[in-house]
Write an enzyme that holds these catalytic residues in place. Structure first.
Site, PDB file in Angstrom:
ATOM      1  N   TYR A 141       0.846  -0.851   0.064  1.00 14.17           N
ATOM      2  CA  TYR A 141      -0.255   0.134  -0.232  1.00 14.17           C
ATOM      3  C   TYR A 141       1.089   1.374   0.272  1.00 14.17           C
ATOM      4  O   TYR A 141       0.559   2.431  -0.458  1.00 14.17           O
ATOM      5  CB  TYR A 141      -0.543  -0.139   1.201  1.00 14.17           C
ATOM      6  CG  TYR A 141      -2.269  -0.158   1.068  1.00 14.17           C
ATOM      7  CD1 TYR A 141      -2.361  -1.832   0.255  1.00 14.17           C
ATOM      8  CD2 TYR A 141      -3.058   0.132   1.183  1.00 14.17           C
ATOM      9  CE1 TYR A 141      -3.590  -2.416   0.172  1.00 14.17           C
ATOM     10  CE2 TYR A 141      -4.172  -0.906   1.624  1.00 14.17           C
ATOM     11  CZ  TYR A 141      -4.520  -1.762   0.829  1.00 14.17           C
ATOM     12  OH  TYR A 141      -5.817  -2.425   0.417  1.00 14.17           O
ATOM     13  N   LYS A 191       2.386 -15.547   2.674  1.00 11.69           N
ATOM     14  CA  LYS A 191       3.206 -15.817   1.100  1.00 11.69           C
ATOM     15  C   LYS A 191       4.522 -16.907   0.658  1.00 11.69           C
ATOM     16  O   LYS A 191       5.322 -15.842   0.008  1.00 11.69           O
ATOM     17  CB  LYS A 191       2.452 -15.187   0.312  1.00 11.69           C
ATOM     18  CG  LYS A 191       2.385 -16.330  -1.154  1.00 11.69           C
ATOM     19  CD  LYS A 191       1.075 -17.131  -1.622  1.00 11.69           C
ATOM     20  CE  LYS A 191       1.144 -17.763  -2.842  1.00 11.69           C
ATOM     21  NZ  LYS A 191       0.510 -19.064  -2.649  1.00 11.69           N
ATOM     22  N   ASP A 223      -3.362 -18.163   0.388  1.00 13.66           N
ATOM     23  CA  ASP A 223      -4.711 -18.870   0.105  1.00 13.66           C
ATOM     24  C   ASP A 223      -5.252 -19.999   0.710  1.00 13.66           C
ATOM     25  O   ASP A 223      -6.270 -20.150   0.942  1.00 13.66           O
ATOM     26  CB  ASP A 223      -3.795 -19.758  -1.712  1.00 13.66           C
ATOM     27  CG  ASP A 223      -2.363 -20.488  -1.671  1.00 13.66           C
ATOM     28  OD1 ASP A 223      -2.235 -20.538   0.170  1.00 13.66           O
ATOM     29  OD2 ASP A 223      -2.190 -21.021  -1.740  1.00 13.66           O
ATOM     30  N   ASP A 247      -6.738  -7.068   4.373  1.00 12.11           N
ATOM     31  CA  ASP A 247      -7.786  -5.606   3.335  1.00 12.11           C
ATOM     32  C   ASP A 247      -8.485  -7.084   3.285  1.00 12.11           C
ATOM     33  O   ASP A 247      -9.683  -7.019   3.727  1.00 12.11           O
ATOM     34  CB  ASP A 247      -6.937  -4.970   2.712  1.00 12.11           C
ATOM     35  CG  ASP A 247      -8.437  -5.000   1.718  1.00 12.11           C
ATOM     36  OD1 ASP A 247      -9.013  -4.291   2.439  1.00 12.11           O
ATOM     37  OD2 ASP A 247      -7.974  -4.326   0.481  1.00 12.11           O
ATOM     38  N   ASP A 251     -12.140  -8.491   4.383  1.00 10.21           N
ATOM     39  CA  ASP A 251     -13.539  -9.058   4.421  1.00 10.21           C
ATOM     40  C   ASP A 251     -14.045  -9.768   3.828  1.00 10.21           C
ATOM     41  O   ASP A 251     -15.665 -10.716   3.972  1.00 10.21           O
ATOM     42  CB  ASP A 251     -13.722  -8.804   2.253  1.00 10.21           C
ATOM     43  CG  ASP A 251     -13.948  -6.689   2.319  1.00 10.21           C
ATOM     44  OD1 ASP A 251     -13.507  -6.402   3.768  1.00 10.21           O
ATOM     45  OD2 ASP A 251     -13.676  -6.027   1.530  1.00 10.21           O
TER      46      ASP A 251
HETATM   47  C1  IPM Z   1     -10.604  -0.998   3.595  1.00  6.97           C
HETATM   48  C2  IPM Z   1     -10.770  -0.291   2.633  1.00  6.97           C
HETATM   49  C3  IPM Z   1      -9.406   0.698   2.563  1.00  6.97           C
HETATM   50  C4  IPM Z   1      -8.464  -0.338   2.037  1.00  6.97           C
HETATM   51  C5  IPM Z   1      -9.192   1.413   1.118  1.00  6.97           C
HETATM   52  C6  IPM Z   1     -11.080   2.355   0.988  1.00  6.97           C
HETATM   53  C7  IPM Z   1      -8.104   2.410   1.249  1.00  6.97           C
HETATM   54  O1  IPM Z   1     -10.515  -1.340   1.508  1.00  6.97           O
HETATM   55  O2  IPM Z   1     -10.237  -0.026   4.518  1.00  6.97           O
HETATM   56  O3  IPM Z   1      -9.992  -1.909   4.267  1.00  6.97           O
HETATM   57  O4  IPM Z   1      -7.977  -1.039   1.371  1.00  6.97           O
HETATM   58  O5  IPM Z   1      -7.144  -0.171   3.497  1.00  6.97           O
HETATM   59 MN    MN Z   2     -11.160  -3.254   2.825  1.00  2.00          MN
END
Ligand code: IPM
Ligand code: MN
Length: 355
Positions: A141, A191, A223, A247, A251
């Site tokens: 990042y 990884k 993975d 990240d 999710d």
């Molecule tokens: C998160 C979001 C951010 C990230 C984006 C908005 C830059 O997806 O906080 O997980 O990728 O970290």
């Molecule tokens: Mn995110």
């Protein structure tokens, strides 16, 4: 002495969900006499439209002065075509870097009332209680990047991933300390079969682990971890990983709980920390008053717990959220026949009353 909280609603549903969380904070303030003071600041696309940049200096300066920051969400298709350096997302990345928010804690606990909403079979979803500790100011990042160059006659772009030993030490220490207060298990995700940064990550994690003999450490390739989260998520206690893997995995882990709208996060800084739901700005439903505010309300509870050390008030909010869900109150994302369908604001009022 008053606590200074900077609120950054941001874009899309950001205003609705931060309003909801502030409503609940005010109820907790009244009950526990916290004396919370709020200052509102712009960031994201909204700030870009007003000032031509996603993170005005004034916003960052106010955050530095604050006891804690409550953040909504940023981004939206409206700003898809602005210069990458000025995209709304740069606001949250700039806050992370500017406040030194090196660790992102993303707890995933499935509420019994929501087991049926998980895309997983109830017997797999039940009992999930894990926390992802994501490194937040390093890795790919924040490495060098090139948007476009010509190389051997073709256009290419690149992003560089790098991690230093102190960066890995700092985040893995926090993971071991977090595990010590929980079930004592850390899974470090990398990884290492392919990436040099991952091999350094693994070596360093093992060295740090030597100082925490009471905590069990396991390594998983990313993975495999993604697969394990789908087939047996209850096996995890603390997952520690780098910025990009964190990240993605967070999710995935979030959806196990039924709705990504439920999930809070704390970004721990050297001084000020920032609290935000893990979902985005959802421009498609912005302004309709139907967004699920629970992730932001639970983020506010984390703010009380970690930054203000107001543990009782934090507990009260978490219990109130659980109670509200158990009472059948549901925003549209979680609504089905037989439940009470509420707006964002009504959901907040229900939690506030419960507090
Ligand atoms: C998160 C979001 C951010 C990230 C984006 C908005 C830059 O997806 O906080 O997980 O990728 O970290
Ligand atoms: Mn995110």
């Amino acid at each position: 002495m008053a606590y200074k909280i900077v609120v950054i609603p941001g874009d899309g549903i950001g205003k609705e969900i931060t309003d909801a969380a502030v409503k609940v904070l005010q109820a907790a303030d009244k009950k526990f006499g916290l004396d919370l003071q709020y200052t509102y600041k712009d960031a994201g696309g909204t700030a870009y439209d007003k000032y031509g940049k996603p993170l005005p200096e004034e916003t960052l300066a106010a955050c530095r002065e604050a006891d804690a920051v409550l953040f909504g969400a940023v981004g939206g298709d409206k700003w898809d075509h602005v210069d990458p350096a000025l995209r709304p997302e740069k606001a949250i990345l700039g806050l992370r870097k500017g406040l030194g928010l090196y660790a992102n804690l993303r707890p995933v606990r499935i509420e019994e009332a929501l087991v049926d909403y998980s895309p997983l079979k109830p017997e797999l979803a039940r009992g999930v209680d894990l926390v992802i500790v994501r490194e937040l100011v390093g890795g790919i990042y924040f490495g060098d990047r090139c948007e476009s160059e010509t190389y051997h006659g073709v256009e290419r772009a690149w992003d560089l991933e790098n991690y230093s030993v102190p960066e890995v030490e700092r985040i893995t220490k926090l993971a071991f300390e977090t595990a010590r207060l929980r079930r004592g298990r850390v899974t470090s995700v990398d990884k290492a079969n392919v990436l040099a940064t991952s091999r350094l990550w693994r070596r360093t994690t093992e060295k740090v682990h030597a100082g925490y003999p009471e905590v069990e450490l396991q390594h998983l390739y990313v993975d495999n971890c993604a697969m394990q989260l789908a087939i047996h998520p209850a096996q995890f206690d603390v997952i520690v990983t780098g910025n990009l893997f964190g990240d993605i995995l967070s999710d995935e882990a979030a959806v196990v709980g039924g709705s990504i709208g439920m999930l809070p996060s704390a970004s721990i800084g050297e001084q000020t920390s920032l609290y935000e739901p893990i979902h985005g700005s959802a421009p498609d439903i912005a302004g309709q008053g139907i967004a699920n505010p629970m992730g932001t309300i639970l983020s506010a509870a984390m703010l009380l717990r970690y930054s203000l050390h107001e543990v009782e008030a934090a507990d009260a909010i978490e219990v109130a959220v659980r109670q509200t869900l158990a009472d059948g109150v549901r925003t549209a994302d979680l609504w089905k026949e037989g439940f009470r369908k509420v707006s964002t604001d009504e959901a907040a009022s229900a939690v506030a009353e419960c507090v």
